[in-house]
Each structure stands twice: as C-alpha cells, then as structure tokens.
Design a protein around this motif. Structure first.
Motif, short mmCIF file in Angstrom:
data_model
loop_
_atom_site.label_atom_id
_atom_site.label_comp_id
_atom_site.label_asym_id
_atom_site.label_seq_id
_atom_site.Cartn_x
_atom_site.Cartn_y
_atom_site.Cartn_z
N HIS A 1 0.79 -1.24 -0.20
CA HIS A 1 0.08 -0.04 -0.10
C HIS A 1 0.92 1.14 -0.11
CE1 HIS A 1 -3.65 -2.31 0.86
NE2 HIS A 1 -2.81 -3.16 1.44
N ASN A 2 1.82 1.31 -0.79
CA ASN A 2 2.75 2.38 -0.83
C ASN A 2 2.54 3.70 -1.47
OD1 ASN A 2 3.13 1.69 -3.38
ND2 ASN A 2 5.37 1.19 -3.41
N ASP A 3 1.08 3.65 -1.69
CA ASP A 3 0.67 4.91 -2.19
C ASP A 3 -0.29 5.69 -0.85
OD1 ASP A 3 -1.35 3.17 -2.21
OD2 ASP A 3 -2.27 3.81 -4.15
N THR A 4 -0.24 4.80 -0.07
CA THR A 4 -0.93 5.20 1.19
C THR A 4 -0.15 5.57 2.45
OG1 THR A 4 -2.90 3.82 0.46
CG2 THR A 4 -3.00 4.49 2.67
N THR B 1 5.79 9.00 9.92
CA THR B 1 4.76 8.54 8.83
C THR B 1 3.62 9.37 8.40
OG1 THR B 1 5.07 6.02 9.74
CG2 THR B 1 3.03 6.60 8.69
N ILE B 2 3.26 9.37 7.27
CA ILE B 2 2.06 10.04 6.68
C ILE B 2 1.15 8.98 6.21
CG2 ILE B 2 3.19 11.17 4.64
CD1 ILE B 2 1.14 13.43 5.00
N LEU B 3 -0.16 9.06 6.54
CA LEU B 3 -0.99 8.12 5.97
C LEU B 3 -2.00 9.05 5.05
CD1 LEU B 3 -2.30 5.17 6.17
CD2 LEU B 3 -3.28 6.12 8.32
N ILE B 4 -2.14 8.49 3.97
CA ILE B 4 -3.01 9.33 2.91
C ILE B 4 -4.45 8.55 2.88
CG2 ILE B 4 -3.12 10.39 0.61
CD1 ILE B 4 -0.42 10.96 2.15
N GLU B 5 -5.26 9.54 3.35
CA GLU B 5 -6.83 9.11 3.46
C GLU B 5 -7.53 9.66 2.31
OE1 GLU B 5 -9.02 11.09 6.43
OE2 GLU B 5 -10.89 10.09 6.06
N HIS B 6 -8.36 8.65 1.56
CA HIS B 6 -9.16 9.05 0.45
C HIS B 6 -10.60 9.51 0.79
CE1 HIS B 6 -6.43 7.75 -2.92
NE2 HIS B 6 -5.58 7.45 -1.79
N LYS B 7 -10.83 10.39 0.35
CA LYS B 7 -12.35 10.79 0.99
C LYS B 7 -13.29 11.37 -0.27
CE LYS B 7 -12.29 13.59 4.72
NZ LYS B 7 -12.27 12.58 6.10
N PHE B 8 -14.67 11.32 0.18
CA PHE B 8 -15.80 11.82 -0.81
C PHE B 8 -15.68 13.37 -0.90
CE2 PHE B 8 -17.50 7.39 -0.90
CZ PHE B 8 -17.39 7.30 -2.59
N VAL B 9 -15.65 13.78 0.38
CA VAL B 9 -15.63 15.29 0.47
C VAL B 9 -14.40 16.20 -0.19
CG1 VAL B 9 -17.20 15.22 2.65
CG2 VAL B 9 -14.60 15.25 2.96
N HIS B 10 -14.69 17.16 -0.30
CA HIS B 10 -13.87 18.03 -1.20
C HIS B 10 -13.61 17.50 -2.57
CE1 HIS B 10 -12.90 21.16 1.98
NE2 HIS B 10 -13.13 20.04 2.73
N LYS B 11 -14.50 16.90 -3.35
CA LYS B 11 -14.46 16.44 -4.42
C LYS B 11 -13.33 15.22 -4.53
CE LYS B 11 -14.85 18.02 -8.93
NZ LYS B 11 -14.65 19.32 -9.77
N ASN B 12 -13.61 14.09 -3.74
CA ASN B 12 -12.55 13.16 -3.89
C ASN B 12 -11.30 13.51 -3.16
OD1 ASN B 12 -14.55 11.40 -4.75
ND2 ASN B 12 -13.52 11.02 -6.43
N GLY B 13 -11.36 14.25 -2.10
CA GLY B 13 -10.19 14.96 -1.50
C GLY B 13 -9.21 13.85 -0.77
N LEU B 14 -8.01 14.41 -0.60
CA LEU B 14 -7.23 13.56 0.31
C LEU B 14 -6.68 14.37 1.45
CD1 LEU B 14 -4.68 12.31 -2.82
CD2 LEU B 14 -6.75 11.19 -1.87
#
Ligand code: ACO
Length: 151
Positions: A50-53, A72-85
């Motif tokens: 999961h090296n894009d996360t 560490t930084i963990l990248i969260e994928h959201k629906f809000v903010h137009k598929n914001g990260l």
C-alpha cells in the motif's frame, strides 16, 4: 527541504531497518511489543503493498548506521472536497540520544512535502499537549479536539 546536519541521511523505511533499530526508536513513543523478524516482515510487506497510502521515512545516523528518527504520513481518500485527500501524520519519534538536534522538525518537513506532493488539501495529527509548541514550530495550529476510544 532544509538540509540535515552532517552525518544524517533521510530514507524511506527499508526492509532491513528492523536490524537498524527502527522499533527501538519507536519505543520512545509508546509500547511497541515483542516483534520477531516475521511480525516485522508482515507489517513491512503490508505497507509496501500500500505504498501510495503509507509513507514512512527515517533519518539515519551515518556514524552508527542506526535509525535516529522516524515518522509516517498516511493518505486518506475521501468523498468530501471532491474526492479529496487528507494526510495523517503518525508515529513521530526521535531517539532520545538524538533529540533536540532538529531531526523532529526535518521529519515533519519531509512528511508535509509528501502530503503536498500527493495532493492532500490538509495534513493533520494528534499529539500530547506538551508537544504543541513543537508542532507550532513545524507550522501546525491547534484545531478542534481529539477524542479516543480504547478497546
Ligand atoms: N516543547 C517545546 N518546544 C519543543 C519541544 C517541546 N516538547 N520539542 C521540540 N521543541 C522545539 C525545539 O526547541 C526546537 O525549537 P527551535 O527551532 O526554536 O530551536 C523545535 O521545536 C524543533 O525541535 P527538534 O530538535 O526538531 O525536536 P526533536 O528532534 O527533539 O523532536 C519530538 C521532537 C518529536 C517531540 C521528540 O522529542 C520525540 O521523539 N519525543 C518523544 C516521542 C513523541 O512525543 N513524539 C511525538 C508524538 S505525536 C505524533 O506522533 C503525531
């Protein structure tokens, strides 16, 4: 990114950081638990898959070839903010013998850079009140409250 002191180098987490004392550095933060090479490898391989996360970085002490600091930084994928990260900074630890040498601030700068480069619209973290002045020096500001439910 600002330069590191001479004798230190920044790396992504590497599979043989188990032998370079990575988990010892993390123990300044909280209980790490008794790991074997197998439990280390299982987690390392999961994060690699999961090296894009998951982006975990280390600062190495080149004199001893031991890990001096990590984060560490963990990248969260959201629906809000137009598929914001959203970037979540986690597990910041500087080995006690290396604290106060600006390694913590360098780790945070590098993680903020990764957050920006991956397209996050914000980067957030939870911390103890005593660390608020450190994170303010890193450009963060207090926002709302932290809540926890321990199982
Ligand atoms: N209170 C006030 N100021 C601080 C503190 C503090 N607790 N810690 C650092 N600072 C200041 C330094 O004086 C320095 O200021 P300056 O630029 O004016 O000289 C600046 O912040 C940068 O300090 P660094 O030398 O980069 O700090 P260090 O390398 O020691 O790292 C850290 C700080 C990460 C808090 C380290 O001491 C540590 O590992 N502590 C134990 C584990 C921990 O608490 N980690 C954070 C958990 S929160 C999370 O993971 C999201």
């Amino acid at each position: 990114q600002a330069n590191l002191h001479e004798g230190y180098r920044l790396f992504p987490l590497r599979s043989n950081d188990f032998e370079r004392g990575y988990l010892d550095v993390l123990s300044v933060l909280t209980e790490v638990g008794a790991h074997s090479i197998d439990t280390w490898n299982a987690q390392f391989q999961f994060m690699k898959k999961h090296n894009d996360t998951y982006f975990t970085i280390t600062i190495m002490d080149e004199t001893t070839n031991r890990v001096a600091a990590t984060g560490t930084i963990l990248i969260e994928h959201k629906f809000v903010h137009k598929n914001g990260l959203v970037g979540h900074i986690e597990d910041i630890a500087v080995d006690s013998s290396h604290q106060g040498k600006k390694l913590g601030i360098r780790i945070i700068e590098a993680l903020k850079f990764i957050g920006q480069a991956t397209g996050c619209y914000k980067v957030i973290l939870d911390c103890a009140s005593k660390n608020i002045p450190f994170y303010e020096k890193c450009g963060f500001a207090p926002k709302e409250s932290q809540m926890a439910w321990y199982i």
